[in-house]
Scaffold this motif. Structure first.
Motif, PDB file in Angstrom:
ATOM      1  N   THR A  54       0.836  -1.206   0.000  1.00 50.22           N
ATOM      2  CA  THR A  54       0.000   0.000   0.000  1.00 50.22           C
ATOM      3  C   THR A  54       0.864   1.248   0.000  1.00 50.22           C
ATOM      4  OG1 THR A  54      -1.810  -1.152   1.099  1.00 50.22           O
ATOM      5  CG2 THR A  54      -1.796   1.248   1.271  1.00 50.22           C
ATOM      6  N   GLN A  55       1.947   1.220   0.768  1.00 49.38           N
ATOM      7  CA  GLN A  55       2.849   2.371   0.796  1.00 49.38           C
ATOM      8  C   GLN A  55       3.458   2.607  -0.587  1.00 49.38           C
ATOM      9  OE1 GLN A  55       5.712   1.965   3.974  1.00 49.38           O
ATOM     10  NE2 GLN A  55       5.308   4.047   4.622  1.00 49.38           N
ATOM     11  N   VAL A  56       3.817   1.529  -1.267  1.00 45.67           N
ATOM     12  CA  VAL A  56       4.385   1.635  -2.616  1.00 45.67           C
ATOM     13  C   VAL A  56       3.327   2.178  -3.586  1.00 45.67           C
ATOM     14  CG1 VAL A  56       5.228   0.250  -4.566  1.00 45.67           C
ATOM     15  CG2 VAL A  56       6.143  -0.152  -2.262  1.00 45.67           C
ATOM     16  N   TRP A  57       2.122   1.618  -3.538  1.00 53.82           N
ATOM     17  CA  TRP A  57       1.055   2.056  -4.443  1.00 53.82           C
ATOM     18  C   TRP A  57       0.655   3.500  -4.181  1.00 53.82           C
ATOM     19  CZ3 TRP A  57      -1.584  -3.073  -2.927  1.00 53.82           C
ATOM     20  CH2 TRP A  57      -1.098  -4.107  -3.730  1.00 53.82           C
ATOM     21  N   ASP A  58       0.698   3.924  -2.920  1.00 54.17           N
ATOM     22  CA  ASP A  58       0.284   5.286  -2.572  1.00 54.17           C
ATOM     23  C   ASP A  58       1.158   6.359  -3.220  1.00 54.17           C
ATOM     24  OD1 ASP A  58      -1.882   4.409  -1.142  1.00 54.17           O
ATOM     25  OD2 ASP A  58      -1.005   4.803   0.842  1.00 54.17           O
ATOM     26  N   VAL A  59       2.402   6.017  -3.565  1.00 48.84           N
ATOM     27  CA  VAL A  59       3.276   6.995  -4.230  1.00 48.84           C
ATOM     28  C   VAL A  59       3.260   6.824  -5.743  1.00 48.84           C
ATOM     29  CG1 VAL A  59       4.769   7.307  -2.231  1.00 48.84           C
ATOM     30  CG2 VAL A  59       5.388   5.606  -3.969  1.00 48.84           C
ATOM     31  N   GLY A  60       2.376   5.956  -6.223  1.00 48.63           N
ATOM     32  CA  GLY A  60       2.206   5.797  -7.659  1.00 48.63           C
ATOM     33  C   GLY A  60       3.157   4.823  -8.325  1.00 48.63           C
ATOM     34  N   ALA A  61       3.932   4.096  -7.549  1.00 47.94           N
ATOM     35  CA  ALA A  61       4.855   3.119  -8.136  1.00 47.94           C
ATOM     36  C   ALA A  61       4.100   1.833  -8.452  1.00 47.94           C
ATOM     37  CB  ALA A  61       6.007   2.833  -7.180  1.00 47.94           C
ATOM     38  N   GLY A  62       4.501   1.179  -9.518  1.00 48.20           N
ATOM     39  CA  GLY A  62       3.924  -0.105  -9.876  1.00 48.20           C
ATOM     40  C   GLY A  62       4.791  -1.233  -9.341  1.00 48.20           C
ATOM     41  N   VAL A  63       4.172  -2.338  -9.023  1.00 41.99           N
ATOM     42  CA  VAL A  63       4.906  -3.487  -8.504  1.00 41.99           C
ATOM     43  C   VAL A  63       5.176  -4.450  -9.657  1.00 41.99           C
ATOM     44  CG1 VAL A  63       4.839  -5.432  -6.903  1.00 41.99           C
ATOM     45  CG2 VAL A  63       3.871  -3.232  -6.230  1.00 41.99           C
ATOM     46  N   LEU A  64       6.449  -4.716  -9.907  1.00 41.97           N
ATOM     47  CA  LEU A  64       6.841  -5.650 -10.962  1.00 41.97           C
ATOM     48  C   LEU A  64       6.972  -7.074 -10.441  1.00 41.97           C
ATOM     49  CD1 LEU A  64       9.625  -3.535 -12.693  1.00 41.97           C
ATOM     50  CD2 LEU A  64       7.273  -3.875 -13.470  1.00 41.97           C
ATOM     51  N   LEU A  65       7.405  -7.208  -9.168  1.00 46.93           N
ATOM     52  CA  LEU A  65       7.689  -8.531  -8.621  1.00 46.93           C
ATOM     53  C   LEU A  65       7.534  -8.527  -7.110  1.00 46.93           C
ATOM     54  CD1 LEU A  65       9.091 -11.439  -8.976  1.00 46.93           C
ATOM     55  CD2 LEU A  65      11.189 -10.243  -8.384  1.00 46.93           C
ATOM     56  N   VAL A  66       6.899  -9.557  -6.597  1.00 43.44           N
ATOM     57  CA  VAL A  66       6.891  -9.835  -5.166  1.00 43.44           C
ATOM     58  C   VAL A  66       7.339 -11.280  -5.041  1.00 43.44           C
ATOM     59  CG1 VAL A  66       5.535 -10.077  -3.055  1.00 43.44           C
ATOM     60  CG2 VAL A  66       4.992  -8.260  -4.676  1.00 43.44           C
ATOM     61  N   ALA A  67       8.442 -11.501  -4.361  1.00 41.51           N
ATOM     62  CA  ALA A  67       8.971 -12.859  -4.220  1.00 41.51           C
ATOM     63  C   ALA A  67       9.259 -13.157  -2.760  1.00 41.51           C
ATOM     64  CB  ALA A  67      10.257 -13.018  -5.034  1.00 41.51           C
ATOM     65  N   VAL A  68       8.906 -14.371  -2.347  1.00 39.10           N
ATOM     66  CA  VAL A  68       9.260 -14.833  -1.006  1.00 39.10           C
ATOM     67  C   VAL A  68      10.660 -15.417  -1.115  1.00 39.10           C
ATOM     68  CG1 VAL A  68       8.695 -16.392   0.879  1.00 39.10           C
ATOM     69  CG2 VAL A  68       6.866 -15.336  -0.450  1.00 39.10           C
ATOM     70  N   ILE A  69      11.602 -14.815  -0.420  1.00 36.53           N
ATOM     71  CA  ILE A  69      12.986 -15.288  -0.446  1.00 36.53           C
ATOM     72  C   ILE A  69      13.170 -16.430   0.543  1.00 36.53           C
ATOM     73  CG2 ILE A  69      15.393 -14.608  -0.109  1.00 36.53           C
ATOM     74  CD1 ILE A  69      13.945 -13.314  -2.531  1.00 36.53           C
ATOM     75  N   ARG A  70      12.544 -16.270   1.697  1.00 40.72           N
ATOM     76  CA  ARG A  70      12.621 -17.304   2.729  1.00 40.72           C
ATOM     77  C   ARG A  70      11.355 -17.227   3.557  1.00 40.72           C
ATOM     78  NH1 ARG A  70      17.699 -18.320   6.609  1.00 40.72           N
ATOM     79  NH2 ARG A  70      17.749 -20.404   5.781  1.00 40.72           N
ATOM     80  N   SER A  71      10.693 -18.352   3.700  1.00 39.04           N
ATOM     81  CA  SER A  71       9.455 -18.359   4.470  1.00 39.04           C
ATOM     82  C   SER A  71       9.710 -18.886   5.873  1.00 39.04           C
ATOM     83  CB  SER A  71       8.396 -19.219   3.783  1.00 39.04           C
ATOM     84  OG  SER A  71       8.754 -20.576   3.854  1.00 39.04           O
ATOM     85  N   SER A  72       8.799 -18.580   6.778  1.00 36.04           N
ATOM     86  CA  SER A  72       8.938 -19.047   8.157  1.00 36.04           C
ATOM     87  C   SER A  72       8.897 -20.564   8.205  1.00 36.04           C
ATOM     88  CB  SER A  72       7.852 -18.448   9.037  1.00 36.04           C
ATOM     89  OG  SER A  72       6.580 -18.772   8.528  1.00 36.04           O
ATOM     90  N   SER A  73       8.159 -21.210   7.310  1.00 42.42           N
ATOM     91  CA  SER A  73       8.112 -22.676   7.306  1.00 42.42           C
ATOM     92  C   SER A  73       9.455 -23.262   6.902  1.00 42.42           C
ATOM     93  CB  SER A  73       7.007 -23.190   6.389  1.00 42.42           C
ATOM     94  OG  SER A  73       7.239 -22.783   5.052  1.00 42.42           O
ATOM     95  N   GLU A  74      10.191 -22.595   5.996  1.00 40.11           N
ATOM     96  CA  GLU A  74      11.533 -23.056   5.633  1.00 40.11           C
ATOM     97  C   GLU A  74      12.474 -22.937   6.821  1.00 40.11           C
ATOM     98  OE1 GLU A  74      13.163 -21.090   2.237  1.00 40.11           O
ATOM     99  OE2 GLU A  74      11.404 -21.513   1.020  1.00 40.11           O
ATOM    100  N   ARG A  75      12.378 -21.819   7.546  1.00 35.48           N
ATOM    101  CA  ARG A  75      13.252 -21.624   8.699  1.00 35.48           C
ATOM    102  C   ARG A  75      12.979 -22.660   9.771  1.00 35.48           C
ATOM    103  NH1 ARG A  75      12.577 -15.324   9.442  1.00 35.48           N
ATOM    104  NH2 ARG A  75      11.289 -15.609   7.650  1.00 35.48           N
ATOM    105  N   SER A  76      11.700 -22.912  10.070  1.00 33.75           N
ATOM    106  CA  SER A  76      11.393 -23.881  11.121  1.00 33.75           C
ATOM    107  C   SER A  76      11.773 -25.284  10.683  1.00 33.75           C
ATOM    108  CB  SER A  76       9.919 -23.805  11.515  1.00 33.75           C
ATOM    109  OG  SER A  76       9.093 -24.071  10.420  1.00 33.75           O
ATOM    110  N   ARG A  77      11.632 -25.603   9.395  1.00 32.91           N
ATOM    111  CA  ARG A  77      12.030 -26.916   8.892  1.00 32.91           C
ATOM    112  C   ARG A  77      13.554 -27.062   9.004  1.00 32.91           C
ATOM    113  NH1 ARG A  77       9.492 -26.993   4.184  1.00 32.91           N
ATOM    114  NH2 ARG A  77      11.196 -26.007   3.068  1.00 32.91           N
ATOM    115  N   HIS A  78      14.291 -25.985   8.675  1.00 33.87           N
ATOM    116  CA  HIS A  78      15.753 -26.019   8.750  1.00 33.87           C
ATOM    117  C   HIS A  78      16.202 -26.236  10.197  1.00 33.87           C
ATOM    118  CE1 HIS A  78      19.882 -25.176   7.717  1.00 33.87           C
ATOM    119  NE2 HIS A  78      19.931 -24.252   8.665  1.00 33.87           N
TER     120      HIS A  78
END
Length: 83
Positions: A54-78
């Motif tokens: 929302t903060q990004v959209w509020d300044v008029g920027a478009g979102v090209l990519l949203v990627a999960v680099i590391r999830s909490s499930s990966e950390r707990s599994r590790h």
């Protein structure tokens, strides 16, 4: 525990907005990339991700990519695998 995200947004973001992102999301890393501005940070949940978007959209920027680099499930599994 949340997940670590990488967002790529169009156009350079104003320095005031970058300051607000860094203030609101403690470990936010903001840098210029070839496709636009790159934001990386750990977020506790999807509500925090929505707040960042929302903060990004509020300044008029478009979102090209949203990627999960590391999830909490990966950390707990590790952690579980190391026991």
């Amino acid at each position: 525990m949340g997940s670590t995200y990488c967002l790529v947004v169009t156009d350079p973001m104003p320095s005031a907005v970058i300051g607000m992102v860094r203030a609101r999301f403690d470990d936010a890393r903001v840098s210029a990339g070839p496709a636009g501005t790159v934001i990386g940070c750990s977020l506790p949940d999807q509500a925090a991700l929505r707040a960042l978007l929302t903060q990004v959209w509020d300044v008029g920027a478009g979102v090209l990519l949203v990627a999960v680099i590391r999830s909490s499930s990966e950390r707990s599994r590790h952690v579980h695998d190391q026991r």
